[in-house]
Design an enzyme around this catalytic site. Sequence first.
Site, PDB file in Angstrom:
ATOM      1  N   ASP A  99     -11.685   6.977   4.574  1.00  0.00           N
ATOM      2  CA  ASP A  99     -10.694   6.787   4.652  1.00  0.00           C
ATOM      3  C   ASP A  99     -10.323   5.682   4.825  1.00  0.00           C
ATOM      4  O   ASP A  99      -8.796   5.306   4.989  1.00  0.00           O
ATOM      5  CB  ASP A  99     -10.700   7.567   5.863  1.00  0.00           C
ATOM      6  CG  ASP A  99      -9.393   7.599   6.546  1.00  0.00           C
ATOM      7  OD1 ASP A  99      -8.338   7.411   6.062  1.00  0.00           O
ATOM      8  OD2 ASP A  99      -9.403   8.170   8.284  1.00  0.00           O
TER       9      ASP A  99
ATOM     10  N   LYS B  23       0.646  -0.991  -0.148  1.00  0.00           N
ATOM     11  CA  LYS B  23      -0.275  -0.204   0.280  1.00  0.00           C
ATOM     12  C   LYS B  23       0.842   1.399  -0.572  1.00  0.00           C
ATOM     13  O   LYS B  23       1.449   1.248   0.601  1.00  0.00           O
ATOM     14  CB  LYS B  23      -0.947   0.036   1.453  1.00  0.00           C
ATOM     15  CG  LYS B  23      -1.611   1.270   1.555  1.00  0.00           C
ATOM     16  CD  LYS B  23      -3.030   1.664   2.587  1.00  0.00           C
ATOM     17  CE  LYS B  23      -3.194   2.501   2.888  1.00  0.00           C
ATOM     18  NZ  LYS B  23      -4.298   2.666   4.173  1.00  0.00           N
TER      19      LYS B  23
ATOM     20  N   ARG C 214      -7.671  -0.319   1.016  1.00  0.00           N
ATOM     21  CA  ARG C 214      -8.189  -1.427   1.053  1.00  0.00           C
ATOM     22  C   ARG C 214      -8.931  -1.166  -0.892  1.00  0.00           C
ATOM     23  O   ARG C 214      -9.225  -2.582  -1.814  1.00  0.00           O
ATOM     24  CB  ARG C 214      -9.292  -2.106   1.256  1.00  0.00           C
ATOM     25  CG  ARG C 214     -10.504  -1.257   1.516  1.00  0.00           C
ATOM     26  CD  ARG C 214     -11.255  -1.313   2.658  1.00  0.00           C
ATOM     27  NE  ARG C 214     -10.572  -1.325   3.607  1.00  0.00           N
ATOM     28  CZ  ARG C 214     -11.314  -1.164   5.355  1.00  0.00           C
ATOM     29  NH1 ARG C 214     -12.466  -1.951   5.012  1.00  0.00           N
ATOM     30  NH2 ARG C 214     -10.782  -0.873   5.826  1.00  0.00           N
TER      31      ARG C 214
ATOM     32  N   LYS D  24      -9.442  12.750   8.824  1.00  0.00           N
ATOM     33  CA  LYS D  24      -9.605  12.958   9.256  1.00  0.00           C
ATOM     34  C   LYS D  24      -9.193  14.178  10.507  1.00  0.00           C
ATOM     35  O   LYS D  24      -8.513  14.724   9.681  1.00  0.00           O
ATOM     36  CB  LYS D  24      -7.836  12.256   9.312  1.00  0.00           C
ATOM     37  CG  LYS D  24      -7.817  10.505   9.510  1.00  0.00           C
ATOM     38  CD  LYS D  24      -6.144  10.103   8.501  1.00  0.00           C
ATOM     39  CE  LYS D  24      -6.694   8.487   8.232  1.00  0.00           C
ATOM     40  NZ  LYS D  24      -7.326   7.443   9.093  1.00  0.00           N
TER      41      LYS D  24
ATOM     42  N   GLU E 263      -8.919   3.610   2.047  1.00  0.00           N
ATOM     43  CA  GLU E 263      -8.671   4.317   0.676  1.00  0.00           C
ATOM     44  C   GLU E 263      -8.029   2.633   0.750  1.00  0.00           C
ATOM     45  O   GLU E 263      -7.335   3.165  -0.289  1.00  0.00           O
ATOM     46  CB  GLU E 263      -8.340   5.182   0.570  1.00  0.00           C
ATOM     47  CG  GLU E 263      -6.317   5.659   0.784  1.00  0.00           C
ATOM     48  CD  GLU E 263      -6.201   5.004   2.738  1.00  0.00           C
ATOM     49  OE1 GLU E 263      -7.022   5.489   3.012  1.00  0.00           O
ATOM     50  OE2 GLU E 263      -5.272   4.949   3.491  1.00  0.00           O
TER      51      GLU E 263
ATOM     52  N   ASP F 235      -1.905   9.887   3.458  1.00  0.00           N
ATOM     53  CA  ASP F 235      -3.492   9.641   3.783  1.00  0.00           C
ATOM     54  C   ASP F 235      -4.451  11.232   4.941  1.00  0.00           C
ATOM     55  O   ASP F 235      -4.088  10.728   5.871  1.00  0.00           O
ATOM     56  CB  ASP F 235      -3.439   8.669   4.572  1.00  0.00           C
ATOM     57  CG  ASP F 235      -5.055   7.846   4.874  1.00  0.00           C
ATOM     58  OD1 ASP F 235      -6.192   9.088   4.038  1.00  0.00           O
ATOM     59  OD2 ASP F 235      -5.463   6.801   5.594  1.00  0.00           O
TER      60      ASP F 235
ATOM     61  N   ASP G 259       1.914   5.785   5.865  1.00  0.00           N
ATOM     62  CA  ASP G 259       0.823   5.736   5.089  1.00  0.00           C
ATOM     63  C   ASP G 259       1.189   5.167   4.239  1.00  0.00           C
ATOM     64  O   ASP G 259       0.325   3.853   2.674  1.00  0.00           O
ATOM     65  CB  ASP G 259      -0.689   6.663   5.286  1.00  0.00           C
ATOM     66  CG  ASP G 259      -1.766   4.930   4.607  1.00  0.00           C
ATOM     67  OD1 ASP G 259      -1.824   4.162   5.488  1.00  0.00           O
ATOM     68  OD2 ASP G 259      -2.958   5.353   4.424  1.00  0.00           O
TER      69      ASP G 259
END
Length: 425
Positions: free
Chosen positions: A275, A193, A279, A205, A277, A198, A216
């Site tokens: 959020d 990933k 996956r 967030k 994102e 993020d 991230d």
Amino acid sequence: MQGFAALSEFKAKAGQVLLVPGEDGTLATVLFGLGAEPDATTFRVLPAKLPAGTYRIARAPEGIDRTRAALAFALGSYKFDRYKGRDADKPHLVAEGVDVAEIRQVAHACALARDMVNTPANDLGPLQIETIAREIAEQHGATCTVITGEGLLEANYPAVHAVGRAAVPERAPRMIEISWGPEDRPLVCVVGKGVVFDTGGLDIKPSAGMRLMKKDMGGAAHALALGRMIMAANLPVRLSVLVPVVENAISGDAMRPGDVLASRKGLTIEVGNTDAEGRLILADALARAAELEPALTIDLATLTGAARIALGPQLPPYYTEDDDLAAAIEKHARAEADPLWRMPLWKPYADAIDSDIADLKNDPDAWAQAGSMTAALFLQRFAPKSPWVHLDIFAWNPRARPGYAAGGEAQAIRGLYAMIRERFA
Ligand code: BES
Ligand code: MN
Ligand code: ZN
């Protein structure tokens, strides 16, 4: 020596150090305690306790593996000094009677992953990750293909595009694919990933949750590092490193809660929460992996906060349906002192990601609670049917502890590397 040690209350406790001067008063010998159950991993704490200089292990207990000791020393030497100016020289260990090149390459790969995680998003955007991937590929005679921006739609990476399209054009989303090794070898796919930052997207967030989100892209950093280890060691496999890279940004073009995305596999995904994102981009990358018919697929991702609630920062959960693979991962994780913990892909929770209007959704129902597991169940819908393991890593030490600098950490990849080495020997 013994008198001096006694006088100095040196008890050889694990990690205890005594600097012993020679007759001229300069450092002559270092006594390093390993405790009652000597473990090479203890060497991680040593570099911080030594003045700069060159050292060698003069004597060590029977049970101490010098390769592991030298690697632990190298890993314990890590410090992120990019923005601090170069520090004074570090202590160096001249390893004797061991495969120095191998130790170096593994330590270097781990340092690379940590540097990438530590580097803030303003200096590590999608282009910088692409550059690092291209460099690694070039160093090992691999090919590196990168599909960027609108090209993602044409190449059928719709979810990667949807997540990354809100970023400014210079930070456009991209799909990076490194391919290495002769056709006739079994294929190992390593997926990571790569969210360079993020924000949460429109489901923004809160400040505290966003603060560390430069990390991230930890999965991408780990995938590139593991790929580098495999290539540097010339393991008898074929390798694909698949890294979807995006910035989960906010703009007029950002994906919205409620949007339904297409995905590479053809499954439609309702975006319940922008959020979740990671996956989404991994869905496309894992679908790509499945097309390549791998013998083994590993994905690494800083996927959920829930993984930390379950196991804390030091113990990444991993998920696989394959008990033999799990046993091998377990064994090597232990041997390499690179801990992780198996969690189940619990089928009864799978309907927590059913969507009313699409094939599935990215925000699991609250009743299922187990957020790391429901994320893994989401990925499973896209992953190859051949052996696959997913690791929900943290990639971060929230505080410094002896041998472990605060900040970016390489988790699980030394164990995975050792596992791959044995599995495909
Ligand atoms: N990158 C985060 C997960 C994360 C948070 C990892 C903190 C490490 C530390 C991920 O993209 C995310 O935001 N996940 C959400 C999913 C939820 C909206 C379903 C989470 O875990 O809260
Ligand atoms: Mn997120
Ligand atoms: Zn994320």
